[in-house]
Design a protein around this motif. Structure first.
Motif, PDB file in Angstrom:
ATOM      1  N   ALA A   1     -13.617 -15.034  24.307  1.00  0.00           N
ATOM      2  CA  ALA A   1     -12.532 -15.094  25.261  1.00  0.00           C
ATOM      3  C   ALA A   1     -11.749 -16.349  25.220  1.00  0.00           C
ATOM      4  O   ALA A   1     -10.791 -16.416  25.262  1.00  0.00           O
TER       5      ALA A   1
ATOM      6  N   THR B   1     -12.733  -1.470  26.314  1.00  0.00           N
ATOM      7  CA  THR B   1     -12.776  -2.825  26.490  1.00  0.00           C
ATOM      8  C   THR B   1     -11.944  -3.724  25.485  1.00  0.00           C
ATOM      9  O   THR B   1     -11.318  -4.507  25.883  1.00  0.00           O
ATOM     10  N   ARG B   2     -12.114  -3.296  24.105  1.00  0.00           N
ATOM     11  CA  ARG B   2     -11.367  -4.062  23.322  1.00  0.00           C
ATOM     12  C   ARG B   2      -9.901  -3.777  23.306  1.00  0.00           C
ATOM     13  O   ARG B   2      -9.138  -4.629  23.241  1.00  0.00           O
TER      14      ARG B   2
ATOM     15  N   SER C   1      -8.619  -5.478  26.375  1.00  0.00           N
ATOM     16  CA  SER C   1      -8.451  -6.909  26.103  1.00  0.00           C
ATOM     17  C   SER C   1      -7.030  -7.688  25.456  1.00  0.00           C
ATOM     18  O   SER C   1      -6.316  -8.568  25.776  1.00  0.00           O
ATOM     19  N   TRP C   2      -6.669  -6.472  24.301  1.00  0.00           N
ATOM     20  CA  TRP C   2      -5.378  -6.879  23.793  1.00  0.00           C
ATOM     21  C   TRP C   2      -4.225  -6.396  24.557  1.00  0.00           C
ATOM     22  O   TRP C   2      -3.299  -7.583  24.564  1.00  0.00           O
TER      23      TRP C   2
ATOM     24  N   ILE D   1     -12.346 -11.053  30.214  1.00  0.00           N
ATOM     25  CA  ILE D   1     -12.529 -10.653  28.744  1.00  0.00           C
ATOM     26  C   ILE D   1     -13.872 -10.966  28.301  1.00  0.00           C
ATOM     27  O   ILE D   1     -14.575 -10.201  27.573  1.00  0.00           O
TER      28      ILE D   1
ATOM     29  N   ALA E   1     -16.533  -8.151  27.332  1.00  0.00           N
ATOM     30  CA  ALA E   1     -17.301  -8.182  25.693  1.00  0.00           C
ATOM     31  C   ALA E   1     -18.746  -8.405  26.005  1.00  0.00           C
ATOM     32  O   ALA E   1     -19.372  -7.730  25.180  1.00  0.00           O
TER      33      ALA E   1
END
Length: 698
Positions: free
Chosen positions: A29, A80-81, A84-85, A116, A120
């Motif tokens: 993060a 999730t990933r 986040s991007w 984030i 994660a």
């Protein structure tokens, strides 16, 4: 200061960072937020088009999704990933347009970082749980495949025990032995049934399971009184011939000494710090080889010294002593080789000297090590290479204890004294005997102290009363171990069960003697002082002359005393008549003088032709009946007069001194009735036996 030292000092001055390590929820993060802030600040200062940041974020989300699909990440992790991007790219685009240094931009950036990191962490925990579940599913599949066989074994034995033993059991576990020689079942009998109820049906259970010859189903105590372990052997490893292991590594009294292997091919370790041992085995059962295997284990120990007594010309210890004394063995460093045993006695005098030394050592240790015992807060002398344990190995020692010869009985008294007083001070004994009979096991001290017991059967049934050797252990039969070197062994750590000793040959004895020469400890100063010159000069030429005198050449057929090939056994030389033998001889002379005797049927000389009446026939006193016990029994019969006496009364009178049983006395009385020495009066419980001299009318 060297460069290496300087580098070490610099490296130890602060935390060490592993730049190759992957990101966690927190560092990931931080990396994302600081990266987004840096790009937004740079982009705003250089008038970078905001759409570029959004395009990079979309590309990163797409790339991580593709990689996640390849490694089969969960959908939650992929979402999730990607999110986040996209969130990071969206904030960067907005900050480049409106300015990254406002409180709104900084606050939203911090909020995004926390979000984030939390997402994660949640995704990581989900992935871990998913991996663990996958492994568990795989293990359950393997266990299900294996348990199918175990369930079949369990069901088979539940039915068999119910049918044969009339006992309902529940199988809690089935363990296959690593050696592949069998398996063990953890049973829980219902209704308060103990293991011995199953153990007494061992033979029938083995036959019903159609186990190979030499394989058994043996029940033993479980983890508590309500559980039973049933060991089922499916491969007879006892019929194999196995040499003593070539591993001569260091052993200790505390780690146990290997004496052989069980039917599951695992080694048996014997712990003799406080226990004595008794080994019985008839001629040809492999007892001497077993003794050599025991001496090999003792030689490998770094905190044990072995003293050997063998009145049969010292044969048990000579292979461990003579090659070293004769200089036949040489170590790699050129130093002389010490004998494999620390002291060997093959004559009566040397044996008595050794036992006296052992008694003195035990008593002196009690006085000399009081401070050590106090510091260690124990009543057991701490055994170590500095204060070694002394192991007395006495071949046919049980027969010495049961002997009626006055000289031999003196040795027996010394042996019992060592057993009685020397446990805490580290002096223990290993006795051997020719059979597991009442005469051998009648001594309470032996039964109480010899908790390590070995019965080598070799298929021999005579003199092998396993119920006396292993009281309370059912299901043991001699025919289960018909192989040489095989039998039964019981220790405080493991109940009596089948085992076999290793074969050890003379060349291996020499190898072990050389390999362990520098490992033997020296007798501690306190003990050496107590043993005195008798111990210090044990290898003097005059003390060991009897060993070198036992030389047999190819010309051994000449039995004359001076022949070069004569086998000279000093231990078997003529000795003075003992007190018991003298008493028996005088008793016969008195009987001859009072009653006259019939001629000895073995005498070839002609008589004097006189009409001397045939008196009391004492031919029954020849041969076997020359023993003091039989002479004493006949004397009691004679002293009973016309009233006579019974077998029970004679047995009770002789039991304390000779260990005679009623069955033995009954055999003597029957023999005397046949040859006319005694007559029976009355029947049943009122039957009495009267000496012939009291049955005449005058």
């Amino acid at each position: 200061m060297s460069s290496t030292a300087t580098a070490k000092k610099n490296n130890s001055s602060g935390p060490v960072l592993d730049w190759a390590a992957g990101h966690g929820p927190v560092t990931g993060a931080l990396s994302a937020t600081t990266g987004a802030f840096a790009i937004a600040t740079t982009g705003a200062a250089t008038a970078m088009p905001p759409g570029w940041a959004l395009a990079v974020g979309a590309a990163g989300a797409l790339g991580h999704t593709v990689v996640g699909l390849r490694v089969r990440n969960a959908g939650r992790t992929l979402a999730t990933r990607a999110a986040s991007w996209l969130v990071g790219a969206g904030w960067t685009t907005w900050a480049m347009t409106n300015g990254p240094l406002t409180w709104a931009a900084l606050g939203s950036l911090a909020t995004m970082g926390v979000g984030i990191g939390a997402a994660a962490r949640s995704a990581a925990l989900f992935e871990e749980a998913r991996e663990e579940e996958a492994l568990a599913v795989e293990q359950r599949a393997i266990a299900q495949e294996l348990s199918a066989e175990r369930r079949a074994i369990a069901a088979e034995w539940v039915e068999r025990i119910q049918r044969i033993c009339h006992i309902t059991v529940r199988v809690l576990g089935v363990e296959q032995w690593e050696t592949g020689a069998g398996y063990s079942l953890d049973l829980e009998p219902q209704g308060g049934v103990t293991f011995d109820r199953i153990a007494q049906h061992s033979v029938v259970l083995s036959a019903d399971a159609k186990l190979p010859h030499g394989c058994t189903a043996t029940a033993s105590p479980g983890i508590h009184q309500g559980r039973t372990i049933l060991d089922v052997t499916t491969v007879n490893v006892l019929e194999e011939k196995r040499d003593y292991p070539a591993d001569y590594s260091t052993l200790s009294i505390h780690t146990g000494i290997p004496w052989g292997y069980r039917t599951n091919a695992e080694q048996i370790r014997v712990y003799l710090r406080e226990q004595c041992a008794l080994i019985v085995g008839p001629t040809g059962s492999g007892k001497t080889n077993m003794v050599h295997g025991i001496l090999a284990g003792f030689a490998r120990a770094e905190d044990m010294l072995t003293w050997v007594i063998d009145l049969n010309a010292g044969s048990a210890g000579l292979p461990w002593v003579l090659p070293a004394l004769n200089g036949e063995l040489v170590r790699e460093d050129g130093k002389p080789v010490r004998p494999g045993v620390d002291w060997l006695a093959g004559t009566y005098d040397e044996a008595l000297t050794m036992l006296d030394a052992a008694v003195h050592v035990a008593k002196q240790r009690k006085m000399g090590y009081q401070d050590l015992l106090s510091k260690a807060n124990t009543d057991l002398l701490p055994i170590s290479p500095r204060i070694p344990q002394i192991m007395l190995v006495i071949d046919e020692g049980a027969e010495i204890l049961a002997s009626q010869d006055r000289q031999i009985r003196k040795l027996g008294e010394k042996i019992l004294e060592v057993i009685r007083i020397a446990r805490a001070m580290g002096v223990r004994t290993v006795l051997t005997a020719l059979g597991a009979t009442g005469g051998v096991l009648s001594n309470l001290m032996i039964r109480r102290e010899a908790k390590v017991r070995v019965a080598l059967t070799g298929g021999e049934t005579e003199g092998m009363d396993l119920s006396k050797m292993f009281p309370g252990r059912r299901g043991l039969r001699v025919d289960q171990a018909p192989f040489k070197g095989a039998g039964f062994m019981g220790t405080p750590e493991s109940p009596a069960a089948l085992f076999k000793g290793w074969r050890i040959l003379p060349n291996q004895i020499r190898e072990i003697t050389v390999a362990t020469s520098d490992r033997h400890p020296m007798l501690d100063d306190v003990s050496a002082k107590a043993a005195g010159p008798a111990y210090a000069r044990r290898w003097d030429a005059e003390r060991t002359a009897w060993m070198r005198n036992q030389v047999a050449t190819d010309d051994a057929g000449d039995a004359s005393p001076g022949a070069p090939g004569t086998l000279r056994l000093s231990a078997l030389s003529d000795r003075p008549e003992s007190a018991e033998e003298e008493l028996a001889r005088r008793f016969r002379e008195e009987i001859d003088a009072q009653f006259g005797t019939a001629p000895d049927p073995n005498t070839t000389a002609e008589g004097d032709g006189s009409d001397r009446p045939a008196g009391l026939n004492l031919s029954a006193l020849r041969g076997e009946q020359d023993s003091p016990a039989q002479q004493a029994a006949l004397a009691l019969l004679l002293a009973a007069g016309r009233e006579g006496t019974g077998a029970s009364a004679i047995a009770r009178a002789l039991a304390d001194q000779y260990g005679t049983t009623r069955q033995t006395v009954v055999g003597w009385l029957k023999t005397w009735m046949r040859d006319g020495t005694a007559a029976r009066v009355g029947e049943g419980t009122k039957a009495r036996y009267v000496h012939r001299s009291h049955t005449s009318d005058d």
